[in-house]
Design a protein around this motif. Structure first.
Motif, PDB file in Angstrom:
ATOM      1  N   ALA A  16      -4.815  -9.100  -5.633  1.00  0.00           N
ATOM      2  CA  ALA A  16      -4.219  -8.729  -4.344  1.00  0.00           C
ATOM      3  C   ALA A  16      -4.533  -7.339  -4.073  1.00  0.00           C
ATOM      4  O   ALA A  16      -4.968  -6.795  -3.253  1.00  0.00           O
ATOM      5  CB  ALA A  16      -2.887  -9.180  -4.635  1.00  0.00           C
ATOM      6  N   LEU A  17      -4.047  -6.577  -5.086  1.00  0.00           N
ATOM      7  CA  LEU A  17      -4.286  -5.056  -4.931  1.00  0.00           C
ATOM      8  C   LEU A  17      -5.740  -4.658  -4.710  1.00  0.00           C
ATOM      9  O   LEU A  17      -6.017  -3.723  -3.897  1.00  0.00           O
ATOM     10  CB  LEU A  17      -3.753  -4.486  -6.357  1.00  0.00           C
ATOM     11  CG  LEU A  17      -3.647  -2.915  -6.127  1.00  0.00           C
ATOM     12  CD1 LEU A  17      -2.523  -2.405  -5.417  1.00  0.00           C
ATOM     13  CD2 LEU A  17      -3.611  -2.246  -7.567  1.00  0.00           C
ATOM     14  N   ILE A  18      -6.805  -5.098  -5.535  1.00  0.00           N
ATOM     15  CA  ILE A  18      -8.073  -4.608  -5.238  1.00  0.00           C
ATOM     16  C   ILE A  18      -8.517  -5.240  -4.027  1.00  0.00           C
ATOM     17  O   ILE A  18      -9.318  -4.633  -3.259  1.00  0.00           O
ATOM     18  CB  ILE A  18      -8.873  -5.421  -6.469  1.00  0.00           C
ATOM     19  CG1 ILE A  18      -8.722  -4.794  -7.749  1.00  0.00           C
ATOM     20  CG2 ILE A  18     -10.469  -5.398  -6.042  1.00  0.00           C
ATOM     21  CD1 ILE A  18      -9.229  -5.495  -8.967  1.00  0.00           C
ATOM     22  N   ARG A  19      -7.935  -6.565  -3.534  1.00  0.00           N
ATOM     23  CA  ARG A  19      -8.499  -7.025  -2.215  1.00  0.00           C
ATOM     24  C   ARG A  19      -8.196  -6.304  -1.132  1.00  0.00           C
ATOM     25  O   ARG A  19      -8.743  -5.850  -0.102  1.00  0.00           O
ATOM     26  CB  ARG A  19      -7.753  -8.307  -1.799  1.00  0.00           C
ATOM     27  CG  ARG A  19      -8.242  -9.127  -0.809  1.00  0.00           C
ATOM     28  CD  ARG A  19      -7.320 -10.332  -0.463  1.00  0.00           C
ATOM     29  NE  ARG A  19      -5.966 -10.057  -0.521  1.00  0.00           N
ATOM     30  CZ  ARG A  19      -5.050 -10.600  -0.921  1.00  0.00           C
ATOM     31  NH1 ARG A  19      -5.336 -11.851  -1.254  1.00  0.00           N
ATOM     32  NH2 ARG A  19      -3.779 -10.123  -0.744  1.00  0.00           N
ATOM     33  N   ASP A  20      -6.681  -5.879  -1.198  1.00  0.00           N
ATOM     34  CA  ASP A  20      -6.055  -5.106  -0.170  1.00  0.00           C
ATOM     35  C   ASP A  20      -6.942  -3.545  -0.105  1.00  0.00           C
ATOM     36  O   ASP A  20      -7.332  -3.139   1.363  1.00  0.00           O
ATOM     37  CB  ASP A  20      -4.836  -4.772  -0.397  1.00  0.00           C
ATOM     38  CG  ASP A  20      -3.816  -5.792  -0.328  1.00  0.00           C
ATOM     39  OD1 ASP A  20      -4.370  -6.862   0.196  1.00  0.00           O
ATOM     40  OD2 ASP A  20      -2.883  -5.898  -0.802  1.00  0.00           O
ATOM     41  N   TYR A  21      -7.250  -3.143  -0.989  1.00  0.00           N
ATOM     42  CA  TYR A  21      -8.042  -1.792  -0.836  1.00  0.00           C
ATOM     43  C   TYR A  21      -9.314  -1.974  -0.389  1.00  0.00           C
ATOM     44  O   TYR A  21      -9.895  -0.978   0.194  1.00  0.00           O
ATOM     45  CB  TYR A  21      -7.916  -0.850  -2.230  1.00  0.00           C
ATOM     46  CG  TYR A  21      -6.562  -0.187  -2.381  1.00  0.00           C
ATOM     47  CD1 TYR A  21      -6.204   0.955  -1.910  1.00  0.00           C
ATOM     48  CD2 TYR A  21      -5.547  -0.795  -3.009  1.00  0.00           C
ATOM     49  CE1 TYR A  21      -5.340   1.964  -1.942  1.00  0.00           C
ATOM     50  CE2 TYR A  21      -4.378  -0.128  -3.125  1.00  0.00           C
ATOM     51  CZ  TYR A  21      -4.145   1.048  -2.725  1.00  0.00           C
ATOM     52  OH  TYR A  21      -2.960   1.799  -2.627  1.00  0.00           O
ATOM     53  N   LEU A  22     -10.050  -2.837  -1.073  1.00  0.00           N
ATOM     54  CA  LEU A  22     -11.609  -3.094  -0.805  1.00  0.00           C
ATOM     55  C   LEU A  22     -11.596  -3.524   0.906  1.00  0.00           C
ATOM     56  O   LEU A  22     -12.614  -2.901   1.571  1.00  0.00           O
ATOM     57  CB  LEU A  22     -12.123  -4.121  -1.512  1.00  0.00           C
ATOM     58  CG  LEU A  22     -12.591  -3.594  -3.125  1.00  0.00           C
ATOM     59  CD1 LEU A  22     -12.980  -5.008  -3.688  1.00  0.00           C
ATOM     60  CD2 LEU A  22     -13.319  -2.674  -3.031  1.00  0.00           C
ATOM     61  N   THR A  23     -10.583  -4.370   1.376  1.00  0.00           N
ATOM     62  CA  THR A  23     -10.515  -4.852   2.616  1.00  0.00           C
ATOM     63  C   THR A  23     -10.197  -3.566   3.451  1.00  0.00           C
ATOM     64  O   THR A  23     -11.024  -3.536   4.405  1.00  0.00           O
ATOM     65  CB  THR A  23      -9.387  -5.744   2.796  1.00  0.00           C
ATOM     66  OG1 THR A  23      -9.621  -6.983   1.808  1.00  0.00           O
ATOM     67  CG2 THR A  23      -9.352  -6.486   4.254  1.00  0.00           C
ATOM     68  N   ALA A  24      -9.443  -2.639   3.150  1.00  0.00           N
ATOM     69  CA  ALA A  24      -9.261  -1.488   3.837  1.00  0.00           C
ATOM     70  C   ALA A  24     -10.173  -0.487   3.927  1.00  0.00           C
ATOM     71  O   ALA A  24     -10.475   0.227   4.818  1.00  0.00           O
ATOM     72  CB  ALA A  24      -7.939  -0.797   3.458  1.00  0.00           C
TER      73      ALA A  24
END
Ligand code: CA
Length: 231
Positions: A16-24
């Motif tokens: 979830a952390l990776i997803r949030d940062y990549l999405t941002a």
């Protein structure tokens, strides 16, 4: 460009952390929580980059890496929990392009992803060197980004391709391991001079019929390597 990134990670919080940062950072992210799902998503979604954890249910990161690399040249970034894992990945020569050790900072991850995608895009869309180097049945196409040996396409990782292209573009010149490392990895990237040796070995296994007696990439003792081109 909103590149699509496949993340295979079974730890939900990290995923979830990776997803949030990549999405941002404006990337599209698809997440798989086990190895099988990861390979299915790779085939269905055709991502431009893959981030793989090593310890995963069903199929581990090594196996996914090997399978993706046999079919595609996309950058592969491995998440490893231990330094020893990284040594193993390099030793196995699975064709991963970069490695990040947990715990990692999100900023570092984004920087690695951007750097890999930039290199890959530059390689895939190189306009100014639309050259095809052909020698003794080996064809290196810098535009199509393919290596063909006697008519058969050989799967190459991004780094392996860059090294071969660099050597072949400077045919008949002895290039030191240090020079190759600086050219391909730059000063700030992970790895050391031995990484060059390992990559050369992998390249030879792919293109040399007798790697101990190479006809394309010659070892120049005490210096490094030389691509034997037509004179
Ligand atoms: Ca895991």
């Amino acid at each position: 460009m909103n590149e699509k990134i496949l993340v295979v990670e079974d730890e939900k919080e990290i995923a979830a952390l990776i997803r949030d940062y990549l999405t941002a950072s404006n990337y599209k992210v698809i997440i798989a929580s086990d190895g099988e799902e990861g390979l299915n998503l790779f085939h269905e979604e055709k991502p431009q980059l893959a981030i793989l954890d090593i310890m995963l249910p069903k199929k581990d990161g090594f196996e996914i890496c090997r399978t993706i690399r046999s079919k595609s040249n996309i950058p592969i970034l491995i998440l490893s929990a231990k330094k020893e894992d990284t040594d193993k990945i390099i030793g196995l020569g699975l064709g991963a392009d970069d490695y990040i050790t947990k715990p990692f900072s999100p900023r570092e991850l984004i920087a690695r992803v951007q750097s890999q995608l930039r290199r890959f895009t530059e390689l895939s869309h190189t306009q100014d060197k639309d050259e095809v180097i052909s020698h003794n049945g080996l064809v290196i196409d810098a535009t199509a980004y393919t290596v063909t040996l006697n008519g058969t396409v050989i799967p190459f990782s991004v780094k392996e391709f860059e090294i071969l292209l660099y050597l072949a573009s400077n045919a008949n010149q002895a290039l030191s391991r240090e020079k190759i490392f600086d050219e391909i990895w730059g000063y700030n990237e992970f790895g050391d001079i031995n990484t060059v040796t390992v990559h050369i070995r992998k390249i030879r296994e792919k293109i040399e019929s007798d790697p101990a007696n190479p006809k394309f990439i010659e070892t120049v003792w005490g210096i490094g390597y030389k691509f034997k081109g037509e004179k």
